[in-house]
Design an enzyme around this catalytic site. Structure first.
Site, PDB file in Angstrom:
ATOM      1  N   SER A  37     -45.161  -4.291 -13.225  1.00  0.00           N
ATOM      2  CA  SER A  37     -43.988  -3.562 -13.720  1.00  0.00           C
ATOM      3  C   SER A  37     -43.277  -4.255 -14.868  1.00  0.00           C
ATOM      4  O   SER A  37     -42.553  -3.611 -15.620  1.00  0.00           O
ATOM      5  CB  SER A  37     -42.995  -3.340 -12.566  1.00  0.00           C
ATOM      6  OG  SER A  37     -42.584  -4.581 -12.021  1.00  0.00           O
TER       7      SER A  37
ATOM      8  N   GLU B 188     -22.015   2.767 -17.010  1.00  0.00           N
ATOM      9  CA  GLU B 188     -22.451   2.266 -18.318  1.00  0.00           C
ATOM     10  C   GLU B 188     -23.717   2.946 -18.819  1.00  0.00           C
ATOM     11  O   GLU B 188     -23.935   3.045 -20.031  1.00  0.00           O
ATOM     12  CB  GLU B 188     -22.681   0.747 -18.262  1.00  0.00           C
ATOM     13  CG  GLU B 188     -21.409  -0.054 -18.163  1.00  0.00           C
ATOM     14  CD  GLU B 188     -21.656  -1.550 -18.241  1.00  0.00           C
ATOM     15  OE1 GLU B 188     -20.677  -2.301 -18.135  1.00  0.00           O
ATOM     16  OE2 GLU B 188     -22.828  -1.975 -18.406  1.00  0.00           O
TER      17      GLU B 188
ATOM     18  N   HIS C  69     -36.713  -6.761 -13.772  1.00  0.00           N
ATOM     19  CA  HIS C  69     -37.111  -5.822 -14.823  1.00  0.00           C
ATOM     20  C   HIS C  69     -36.154  -5.859 -16.002  1.00  0.00           C
ATOM     21  O   HIS C  69     -34.964  -6.150 -15.850  1.00  0.00           O
ATOM     22  CB  HIS C  69     -37.214  -4.413 -14.239  1.00  0.00           C
ATOM     23  CG  HIS C  69     -38.169  -4.335 -13.099  1.00  0.00           C
ATOM     24  ND1 HIS C  69     -37.750  -4.258 -11.788  1.00  0.00           N
ATOM     25  CD2 HIS C  69     -39.520  -4.373 -13.077  1.00  0.00           C
ATOM     26  CE1 HIS C  69     -38.816  -4.232 -10.995  1.00  0.00           C
ATOM     27  NE2 HIS C  69     -39.901  -4.307 -11.761  1.00  0.00           N
TER      28      HIS C  69
END
Length: 265
Positions: free
Chosen positions: A49, A221, A234
């Site tokens: 990932s 946000e 990530h």
């Protein structure tokens, strides 16, 4: 008069035949495009990932492989086959390596980054032991690429965002990076030490600065993360780009020619 006319007709006919033959010998547009593609170098990415591509529904989440093609000229084609949650073992078991090997050609590259999910001892479908099965699975990537005339490149796993209470960047992959580097020496395969490079970068940026690289956002946000997110594994796109540049450094340091000759300056 009629004789001269016949001679002119014969001459025109012969000229048309010559022109027709010449035109047939020229490559068609499709053939020209095909030859152009064969003159390109394809870089295949096998990984997890932290390397893979993401849909816009998860933006700004991005793997470094998602932005890698931006760093090269148009002679380089990047095919990012990395997939979330995979280890060196499960990537092979699912047929993903076979898929790459069915496409890869002489002169291409195969970049291999695994480790995050190989560490998951509680999951037998993904876990590998560093100095035995991990190295054994990685060797299958190396052997497969070489059998097709391609160049394998090992990439140690990028670090997670982990710091001590004093703000010192911590190791997060145990001995997996060392096992990969050991295999690189044994098999004479280039190794890009992304573990060390990313750890040095994170140390430079510190606990707060690294939040701008990882998927760290407060509530409201980001539209795709309305409740906020604190992900220490990530990257957001800015982080993916910085990690991709670290891989680029490794390409230059390893003198990977001709790939390094196509890096955009």
């Amino acid at each position: 008069m009629r004789k001269k006319l016949k001679e002119k007709i014969l001459l025109v006919t012969m000229l048309l035949l010559v022109v027709s033959t010449l035109l047939e010998s020229l490559p068609s547009k499709a053939a020209t495009g095909e030859n152009s593609h064969k003159n390109r170098i394809t870089v295949y990415l096998a990984g997890d990932s932290t390397v893979s591509n993401y849909d816009t529904s998860l933006a700004p989440r991005a793997g470094w492989g998602q932005v890698f093609d931006r760093l090269f000229d148009d002679k380089i084609v990047v095919k990012n086959e990395a997939s979330s949650g995979r280890s060196s073992k499960s990537f092979i078991d699912e047929g993903r390596l076979d898929s790459i090997l069915n496409q890869i050609e002489k002169g291409d590259y195969l970049f291999i980054q695994f480790g995050h999910n190989d560490e998951k001892v509680e999951d037998p479908t993904r876990y590998t032991e560093p100095y035995s099965t991990y190295k054994g699975y990685l060797k299958q990537y190396i052997d497969g690429a070489r059998a097709k005339g391609a160049t394998p490149v090992l990439v140690t796993p990028v670090e997670r965002r982990r710091f001590t209470a004093e703000g010192i960047a911590r190791d997060s992959h145990g001995v997996y990076p060392e096992a990969m580097k050991e295999l690189g020496l044994e098999e004479k395969v280039p190794v890009i030490d992304l573990t060390a490079k990313s750890k040095a970068l994170f140390q430079e940026l510190g606990p707060e600065g690294t939040k701008d690289l990882f998927l760290w956002f407060g509530a409201g946000e980001q539209v795709n993360y309305p409740n906020g997110v604190q992900d220490n594994t990530h990257f957001q796109e800015a982080g993916a780009e910085m990690i991709a540049h670290l891989v680029l450094q490794g390409i230059e340091e390893s003198h990977l020619v001709p790939l390094r000759n196509h890096i955009l300056k």
